[in-house]
Design a protein around this motif. Structure first.
Motif, short mmCIF file in Angstrom:
data_model
loop_
_atom_site.label_atom_id
_atom_site.label_comp_id
_atom_site.label_asym_id
_atom_site.label_seq_id
_atom_site.Cartn_x
_atom_site.Cartn_y
_atom_site.Cartn_z
N HIS A 185 27.06 -17.24 -8.71
CA HIS A 185 27.30 -16.38 -7.55
C HIS A 185 28.64 -15.65 -7.68
O HIS A 185 28.75 -14.47 -7.31
CB HIS A 185 27.29 -17.24 -6.29
N GLU A 241 28.41 -12.76 -9.91
CA GLU A 241 27.75 -11.64 -9.23
C GLU A 241 28.72 -10.91 -8.29
O GLU A 241 28.29 -10.03 -7.53
CB GLU A 241 26.56 -12.16 -8.43
N ARG A 263 30.31 -12.13 -5.69
CA ARG A 263 30.07 -12.49 -4.31
C ARG A 263 31.05 -13.59 -3.90
O ARG A 263 31.33 -14.52 -4.67
CB ARG A 263 28.63 -13.00 -4.13
N MET A 266 27.95 -16.76 0.88
CA MET A 266 26.51 -16.87 0.74
C MET A 266 25.87 -17.08 2.11
O MET A 266 26.28 -17.94 2.89
CB MET A 266 26.13 -18.04 -0.17
N ASN A 310 20.77 -11.09 -3.75
CA ASN A 310 21.56 -12.23 -4.21
C ASN A 310 20.95 -13.53 -3.75
O ASN A 310 20.02 -13.56 -2.94
CB ASN A 310 23.00 -12.12 -3.68
N LEU A 311 21.48 -14.61 -4.28
CA LEU A 311 21.09 -15.95 -3.85
C LEU A 311 21.32 -16.14 -2.35
O LEU A 311 22.32 -15.67 -1.79
CB LEU A 311 21.91 -17.00 -4.59
N TRP A 371 18.90 -15.32 -10.26
CA TRP A 371 19.17 -16.59 -10.93
C TRP A 371 17.86 -17.24 -11.32
O TRP A 371 17.05 -17.61 -10.46
CB TRP A 371 19.95 -17.50 -9.99
#
Length: 289
Positions: A121, A124, A126, A129, A235-236, A288
């Motif tokens: 993460h 990425e 970020r 989350m 994203n996650l 991911w």
């Protein structure tokens, strides 16, 4: 180790905040405190710190694994003040927070640790989350009046939706890459839930930095932290599977007698596995794999 107050912990327990990710667990009552701590220890957090009243007991096998900080009312403003104080005291580490009887799940968490996930993460670009708080509840409230039963836990398989998050400071235009999410018990029994507490989204995982502040609605004063994805791709996201709403609805005199059962035609048994949450669309693996 046990600390008598947050102040003592910040003065003498800094080594537990030296490296993340760190889990902060706030015990509002004594329901499933031990299982909550064990679950988050199994995910690979560098430190699991429990904030709870002195009268609450902790299992012997957890005493050496978790740090305990005495706090009389670890919810509401004291909880947010604690998160903000630790954010200020420990900049640039990943922090996660939740309450007792809440269990974090992220994609592939059965085979990958929280550190591995947050390393990806971070790559990425970020710093936070989005997590969805997914309501869990006992299958039979006659057998389990407090609505908490790990072995018969259920969740809603549908009934989730999102609305644009409006920016009051910008003529109520929708905020970029931000949505308000709803569903679960807060949606089905919304007449018993104040309007400002019906959202199920929470920024539960974030990287600390100076001047970062957690707000009452579990968002942050940095708007980029409140986004569900970066501008380039998905994203996650993760899920916090939680008995908290069910407990509240069955312990509140204003709602307990109006609710005979939480189960309905869209209830399914919770499998305690990330694959089920992914299949139901309750969290996102992003890029991911």
């Amino acid at each position: 180790m046990t600390y008598d107050s947050l102040e003592q912990f910040l003065q003498t327990g800094q080594e537990h905040l030296a490296k993340g990710p760190v889990a902060l667990i706030f015990a509002e009552d004594d329901v499933e405190v031990d299982s909550t701590l064990r679950h988050h220890l199994s995910l690979g957090f560098k430190a699991v710190i429990a904030f709870m009243p002195a009268s609450f007991e902790m299992a012997a096998d957890l005493v050496d694994c978790c740090q305990r900080v005495t706090m009389d009312r670890p919810s509401g403003p004291p909880m947010r003040e604690t998160v903000n104080a630790i954010t200020k005291a420990a900049p640039d580490i990943w922090i996660y927070y939740c309450f007792n009887a809440e269990y974090l799940f992220f994609p592939f968490c059965e085979t990958r640790g929280i550190g591995e996930m947050l390393t990806f993460h971070t790559e990425e670009r970020r710093d936070a989350m989005l997590t969805y708080v997914i309501d869990l509840y006992a299958a039979d409230l006659y057998q389990t009046p407090n609505a908490v039963a790990l072995d018969t836990a259920q969740l809603d398989r549908s009934g989730y939706y999102a609305l644009a998050r409006l920016d009051a400071d910008n003529h109520n235009h929708p905020r970029e890459r931000q949505l308000d999410f709803f569903g679960g018990l807060r949606w089905r029994f919304e007449e018993h839930i104040p309007a400002n507490r019906r959202k199920i989204d929470r920024i539960s995982i974030f990287r600390s930095k100076p001047d970062l502040t957690l707000n009452e609605d579990f968002t942050f004063n940095d708007q980029e932290y409140n986004t569900y994805a970066c501008p380039w791709h998905n994203n996650l996201t993760a899920a916090v599977c939680s008995f908290r709403t069910a407990k509240a609805l069955k312990s509140n005199p204003g709602s307990t007698f109006d609710i005979q059962q939480f189960s309905w035609h869209n209830s399914v048994r919770f499998e305690w596995h990330s694959r089920q949450l992914l299949d139901l669309g309750l969290m996102e693996p992003g890029q991911w794999f």
